[in-house]
Design an enzyme around this catalytic site. Structure first.
Site, PDB file in Angstrom:
ATOM      1  N   VAL A   1     -20.668  31.685  68.336  1.00 15.31           N
ATOM      2  CA  VAL A   1     -21.034  30.754  69.403  1.00 15.31           C
ATOM      3  C   VAL A   1     -20.518  29.341  69.134  1.00 15.31           C
ATOM      4  CG1 VAL A   1     -23.071  32.061  70.116  1.00 15.31           C
ATOM      5  CG2 VAL A   1     -23.295  30.276  68.364  1.00 15.31           C
ATOM      6  N   GLY A   2     -19.823  29.144  68.026  1.00 16.82           N
ATOM      7  CA  GLY A   2     -19.280  27.825  67.713  1.00 16.82           C
ATOM      8  C   GLY A   2     -20.122  27.019  66.748  1.00 16.82           C
TER       9      GLY A   2
ATOM     10  N   LYS B   1     -24.237  25.987  52.984  1.00 14.59           N
ATOM     11  CA  LYS B   1     -24.140  27.318  53.591  1.00 14.59           C
ATOM     12  C   LYS B   1     -24.922  28.269  52.688  1.00 14.59           C
ATOM     13  CE  LYS B   1     -22.358  30.311  56.576  1.00 14.59           C
ATOM     14  NZ  LYS B   1     -22.508  30.227  58.039  1.00 14.59           N
TER      15      LYS B   1
ATOM     16  N   PRO C   1     -15.523  21.347  73.019  1.00 14.96           N
ATOM     17  CA  PRO C   1     -14.503  22.063  73.792  1.00 14.96           C
ATOM     18  C   PRO C   1     -14.025  23.331  73.100  1.00 14.96           C
ATOM     19  CG  PRO C   1     -13.635  19.983  72.930  1.00 14.96           C
ATOM     20  CD  PRO C   1     -15.084  20.006  72.614  1.00 14.96           C
TER      21      PRO C   1
ATOM     22  N   GLY D   1     -11.778  25.924  71.488  1.00 16.74           N
ATOM     23  CA  GLY D   1     -10.564  25.760  70.701  1.00 16.74           C
ATOM     24  C   GLY D   1     -10.535  24.528  69.833  1.00 16.74           C
TER      25      GLY D   1
END
Length: 238
Positions: free
Chosen positions: A13-14, A37, A200, A202
């Site tokens: 999902v980005g 992470k 955006p 990409g």
């Protein structure tokens, strides 16, 4: 906010690119940033992980992985199959708290969604956020289906008494369809939380210089940027 937990409504999902945008804006403002992470899956020891990608895009940040598992599975499953030690929410909280003593901002990027299991006892990113008493930023997709997954995530955050910072659309399409444009108004309604940005589609392929230059315009002032939800939604009006 010294620690911000970043989760998604699902995979792809980005989330990593959104984390990088938040980091880039903070670095540009002169803040020291660490990216944690807890569990990286589906990446070989010699490959770049999500935290490395954040550093490439955002600039000088401290990165830390607590565990890396070879198969692209939920962390608990990946750890079990690899015969490796699972990550516990307490370890995540302790690592983030330590980083927070040395940095102005710590971004904790989860794996997949809020309730993806870190261990076989059911420990999740939500548990780590509770231990940290940290706000949670939700990264959602733009199109059809996102209202359901976002509302479910919002419900779980509130059920657990967690601080829901808001929603960022992790990949806004260049040619948005009807569902995506309608969702700009509906996402804050179903989540009962502010829409805090739209990255955006990409953007992860931008050069680091272009990514850093663009990041402030993708994020709302609450995240250090200049993006305005009302202006963006009006521009996409049906």
């Amino acid at each position: 906010m010294p620690v911000l937990v970043i989760t998604g409504t699902g995979t792809e999902v980005g989330k990593t690119v959104t984390t990088a945008a938040v980091a880039a804006v903070a670095v540009a403002a002169g803040r020291s940033v660490a990216v944690l992470k807890p569990a990286q899956t589906g990446v070989r020891p010699d490959e770049r992980g999500d935290a490395d990608e954040v550093a490439r895009l955002a600039g000088p940040v401290t990165t830390l992985e607590l565990a890396r598992y070879p198969e692209p599975l939920a962390p608990a499953t990946a750890a079990r199959r690899a015969g490796m030690t699972a990550v516990r929410p307490q370890q995540v909280a302790e690592a983030a708290a330590k980083l927070a003593t040395e940095h102005d901002l710590v971004l904790v990027e989860g794996a997949g969604g809020l309730l993806v299991r870190f261990d076989d006892e059911g420990g999740t990113l939500a548990d780590a956020a509770r231990l940290l008493d940290a706000p949670v930023l939700v990264v959602a997709s733009a199109g059809l289906g996102t209202l359901n997954t976002t509302e479910l995530t919002a419900h779980e955050l509130r059920f657990r008494g967690l601080d829901f910072a808001g929603v960022v659309i992790g990949s806004w399409p260049n040619d948005a369809d009807l569902a995506s444009r309608c969702n700009l108004a509906d996402l804050p309604e179903v989540s009962a939380a502010p829409l805090l940005g739209a990255v955006p589609s990409g953007a992860g392929a931008y050069t680091p210089a272009d990514f850093r230059a663009g990041s402030p315009s993708w994020l709302a002032p609450q995240l250090g940027g200049t993006w305005n939800a009302n202006t963006f939604t009006s521009a996409q009006a049906i």
